[in-house]
Design a protein around this motif. Sequence first.
Motif: not given
Length: 98
Positions: A16, A51-52, A54-55, A58-59, A61
């Motif tokens: 990420n 934010m990282a 969260s990403q 979700l993804k 990574e």
Amino acid sequence: MSTPIVPAKTSTNRLNRLSVAAIIVAVIAVSGVWIFGTAVVAVFAVGSGHMALSQIRLKGERGRGLAIVALAIGYGIAMFALINTLMFIPGALQQLVS
């Protein structure tokens, strides 16, 4: 009554980018406190760390550890700044009174 369809999490092997940016900003924040005495940059380390995470969730990574370290550094600097501010207040009040 039907069960809602939830998209499957696909695990990618990508790192990420925001977690890398978060740790870089955290290192800049540490050097900023050490050299210039400013703790404002830690806010960006905390924001990008959250934010990282969260990403990453979700993804699917990689980079969760980097984001957590950036959060720890950012919140540590914030606590350092808060303690310094609270220690400054009695001396400032004493000077106002005298």
